[in-house]
Design a protein around this motif. Structure first.
Motif, mmCIF file in Angstrom:
data_model
loop_
_atom_site.group_PDB
_atom_site.id
_atom_site.type_symbol
_atom_site.label_atom_id
_atom_site.label_comp_id
_atom_site.label_asym_id
_atom_site.label_seq_id
_atom_site.Cartn_x
_atom_site.Cartn_y
_atom_site.Cartn_z
ATOM 1 N N GLU A 1 0.818 -1.212 0.000
ATOM 2 C CA GLU A 1 0.000 0.000 0.000
ATOM 3 C C GLU A 1 0.857 1.270 0.000
ATOM 4 O O GLU A 1 0.357 2.355 -0.270
ATOM 5 C CB GLU A 1 -0.965 0.017 1.206
ATOM 6 C CG GLU A 1 -0.302 0.022 2.573
ATOM 7 C CD GLU A 1 0.071 -1.364 3.050
ATOM 8 O OE1 GLU A 1 -0.070 -2.339 2.269
ATOM 9 O OE2 GLU A 1 0.518 -1.479 4.210
ATOM 10 N N GLN A 2 2.152 1.106 0.281
ATOM 11 C CA GLN A 2 3.031 2.285 0.302
ATOM 12 C C GLN A 2 3.924 2.367 -0.931
ATOM 13 O O GLN A 2 4.705 3.297 -1.075
ATOM 14 C CB GLN A 2 3.934 2.243 1.541
ATOM 15 C CG GLN A 2 3.184 2.435 2.850
ATOM 16 C CD GLN A 2 4.079 2.183 4.049
ATOM 17 O OE1 GLN A 2 5.307 2.298 3.958
ATOM 18 N NE2 GLN A 2 3.466 1.819 5.162
ATOM 19 N N GLU B 1 5.409 2.991 -4.523
ATOM 20 C CA GLU B 1 5.195 4.008 -5.551
ATOM 21 C C GLU B 1 6.271 3.853 -6.618
ATOM 22 O O GLU B 1 7.453 3.988 -6.322
ATOM 23 C CB GLU B 1 5.334 5.384 -4.899
ATOM 24 C CG GLU B 1 4.117 6.268 -5.047
ATOM 25 C CD GLU B 1 4.306 7.611 -4.381
ATOM 26 O OE1 GLU B 1 3.967 7.725 -3.191
ATOM 27 O OE2 GLU B 1 4.847 8.526 -5.052
#
Lengths: 411, 337
Positions: free
Chosen positions: B250-251, B253
């Motif tokens: 979810e973190q 990038e």
């Protein structure tokens, strides 16, 4: 500093800061290795003589890190182009492992220089230069069609298709001709496409093109391209391999295959117009052949597999290791005269590159352990600093960077 | 003068340069004269603090603009920098290809002695009207000149020459290139073409991939230089390579690199450094963090071929050389391991 010569000299200085060779640097500094140049010239003469060619073999050069191997290879490249050969410089790397003939071939094509063009464009230009009415072309077709050459029939087939479609107004011929050149350069070509093209030129069913192992296809492409170059008027194909010592960081089986490849490149039995020069560090024998006990371990491990293929690789690996042991030609370390000559040439180069008069600088103390690259970098560094501040007094220090031979699975 | 030699594997320490001083050197000695005259260089720049990096890239942008260079900034966090074709594609997306084609056409009209008024209307009909000559004759003359300029330019990859000829023909307004082909050629140049058959009529049969991207990048830089640009300045931020462990999903990038991919990225940079003879009008600035200078697993010491080319094994005791292959921008000496 806007003239082409000044830019070329400036480019040379930029390259020398990074310790990489370039045309301008080699032209200004020379190689400092006359004995090796003479030996290479003799081998080049053998390249053009098909009867002498079988006794030429390859050349294995050795020296420490930063001693000038890449610079010498660049010089030999110029020598080869002047002798009318096509040249490729293959830097052994993560992307181009020596044990993978297909990747080596691709790198050789990408770096191919004929003196007029580079890479795949060079192959296209060479193919365009073929003249079917010449004895050289007749020799090419005889060779590629002969059983004795050992060449797969797809090479004779593609050559025929190329000859028939090139320059003719047949629908789709441009794309087919392009696909053939790309096949010669290493791209895949489906058998169905080959058959369709043969039908287009009225030669359907005349060639038998079965499957071919990837490694063997790469070897045959290399052989074919070397003969194609001769048919187009070149003396042959010179392949210069740099940083070969990287094979010391491979796994055992990869090292074995790499030694087998060394044997192949050094072989004096080939009748193809190919001349190979391999450059590696002179401590490879101690650090890897002895240090990792490859002479004993590799043949034993491969023979344990008990297959004809691995037995053959073991035998070739032994030959390759023997070449490294016995046939390495060491670069001469620079003596005072050579250092003085290089210093003067570099001083002139720096001055012409930046449009100024460099003063004399002390550089590094002349010690046996100091590498040519270190001397060169020190001089350039000191001139750079003085150019920015004429009142500065440079004080140069050296910190050796020594790569390891530890195995690295990611290579 | 000292000449101490110490064997300290992995040490790449040395002095640093201020952003302003380095900008001054890039301005006077690279972007003025050298790059526009066809020179090239690759520099590795160590940036410690984010504000230093930001200041550097901003100043470099202004400098590039002042010298008429195209500046393209690539971040390894967003672009797969270990793949040369991805690097090429990212650069190609920043190029005004139609604008370059227009510059080529303008030069062609000048060469046939019928100069066009401006780049906004380069049709043969308009230019012919301006000079009161037959438009079909003018078209033939300028078309021949375009072919001579483009197809005869050995410094540009053959397929790029053919692509630029097609884009140039669009400007002539004779209708030989329709909108679909024009768009397909642009997509091909940007490495975004989905169907290679769409550019078959341009005699392009090959996508831009790993096997030819380096040649295409070199051709692109040369093309810009030949058509009004001061050069191509390419900054590549490699700091993402230092991230060894992917964060929780979810973190995450952008792009994360395995160790093998890190080495591939260094190999790509190494090839650019070695390509000094082929590259023309190109300045590459590779931005790295101080940890990449000493990390033996993911830093420069992990790839000796690159390390040997940029490490300042020979340096001055007191002063950093702003011409060096490796520059430390306002960053401290790395710790000795």
């Amino acid at each position: 500093m806007r003239t082409p010569d000044a830019v070329s000299r400036r480019r040379a200085i930029e390259a020398l800061r990074a310790g990489v060779p370039c045309r301008g640097a080699v032209a200004a500094l020379g190689s400092g290795q006359p004995a090796i140049e003479d030996r290479f010239a003799e081998m080049l003469d053998g390249l053009t003589d098909s009867e002498r060619r079988t006794s030429v073999g390859g050349l294995l050069l050795g020296a420490g890190f930063g001693a000038g191997k890449s610079h010498l290879l660049n010089h030999l490249a110029h020598q080869a182009v002047e002798a009318g050969a096509a040249v490729s410089t293959v830097v052994i790397s993560k992307e181009t492992p020596l044990h993978d003939p297909a990747k080596v071939f691709r790198a050789a094509v990408e770096s191919l220089s004929t003196g007029r063009s580079f890479g795949d464009a060079a192959v296209a230009a060479v193919a365009a230069d073929l003249d079917p009415d010449t004895p050289r072309y007749a020799a090419l077709t005889r060779w590629v069609n002969s059983a004795a050459s050992g060449m797969d029939e797809r090479f004779a087939a593609t050559l025929l298709i190329y000859e028939r479609l090139r320059g003719h107004e047949v629908a789709g011929s441009d794309e087919t001709v392009d696909a053939i050149v790309r096949f010669w350069c290493g791209d895949p070509m489906r058998v169905s496409d080959l058959k369709r093209s043969l039908k287009l030129v009225g030669q359907a069913g005349l060639f038998d093109c079965g499957s071919l192992p990837v490694r063997e296809l790469a070897r045959q492409r290399l052989r074919f391209l070397s003969h194609l170059l001769v048919a187009a008027g070149y003396a042959g194909w010179v392949l210069l391999f740099d940083e070969v010592e990287l094979i010391g960081r491979y796994s055992l089986l990869q090292r074995a295959r790499s030694y087998a490849e060394v044997a192949g490149w050094m072989s004096a039995e080939q009748a193809d117009p190919v001349l190979a020069v391999l450059a590696m560090t002179d401590d490879f024998e101690a650090a890897v052949l002895s240090g990792k006990n490859d002479r004993e371990v590799i043949p034993a491990r491969l023979r344990d597999k008990q297959t004809p293929e691995w037995d053959e690789t073991a035998a070739a690996a032994v030959v390759g290791m023997r070449h490294i042991d016995r046939d390495m030609v060491l670069l001469d370390p620079p003596d005072d005269a050579e250092l003085d000559r290089t210093y003067r040439a570099l001083k002139r180069l720096h001055g012409e590159a930046f449009g100024w008069q460099p003063p004399d600088v002390p550089g590094l103390e002349r010690l046996g352990a100091t590498r040519m690259r270190q001397y060169v970098r020190a001089w350039i560094n000191e001139w750079d600093l003085l150019m920015l501040d004429p009142d500065f007094r440079p004080s140069t220090e050296v910190l050796s960077v020594t790569p390891s031979y530890d195995e690295d699975v990611d290579l | 003068m000292s000449a101490e030699t110490t064997a300290l594997p992995g040490v790449l320490g040395g002095g640093s340069v201020s952003v302003d001083d380095y900008m001054d050197v890039l301005d006077r000695h690279y972007l003025t004269g050298y790059l526009p005259a066809g020179g090239s260089a690759v520099k590795v720049v160590v940036v410690g603090e984010p504000d230093v990096g930001a200041r550097f890239t901003d100043e470099l942008g202004r400098l590039a603009d002042r010298h008429g260079c195209l500046l393209v900034s690539i971040d390894a966090a967003a672009t797969r920098v270990h793949m040369i074709d991805q690097l090429y594609a990212e650069v190609a997306r920043h190029v005004d290809w139609d604008g370059v084609a227009a510059a080529i056409v303008l030069a062609a009209y000048d060469a046939v002695a019928f100069p066009a008024d401006s780049a906004s209307d380069l049709t043969a009909a308009s230019v012919a009207r301006r000079h009161d000559v037959d438009d079909r004759e003018l078209y033939r003359s300028v078309r021949r000149e375009l072919e001579r300029r483009l197809l005869g330019d050995d410094g540009i990859a053959p397929e790029m020459r053919r692509a630029m000829l097609r884009l140039a023909q669009v400007h002539l307004g004779a209708g030989d290139v329709d909108a679909a082909e024009h768009d397909a050629v642009l997509d091909w140049l940007r490495g975004e073409l989905s169907r290679i058959t769409a550019v078959r009529s341009t005699l392009i049969f090959n996508r831009i991939g790993r096997h030819n991207a380096r040649a295409m990048l070199a051709s692109l830089a040369r093309l810009l230089l030949e058509n009004g640009y001061g050069g191509l300045v390419l900054t590549v931020d490699y700091q993402r390579l230092a991230v060894a462990r992917r964060p929780p999903i979810e973190q995450r990038e952008g792009v994360y690199y395995s160790r093998a991919a890190v080495l591939d990225a260094y190999e790509t940079l190494r090839q650019l450094i070695d390509g000094v003879d082929e590259l023309c009008g190109l300045l590459v600035v590779a931005l790295v963090s101080p940890e990449l200078m000493t990390d033996e697993s993911r830093g420069l010491p992990a790839y000796s071929a690159l390390q040997l080319r940029v490490a300042d094994e020979v340096r001055d005791h007191r002063r950093a050389n702003p011409f060096a292959a490796l520059i430390r921008l306002e960053v401290r000496l790395e710790a000795v391991g």
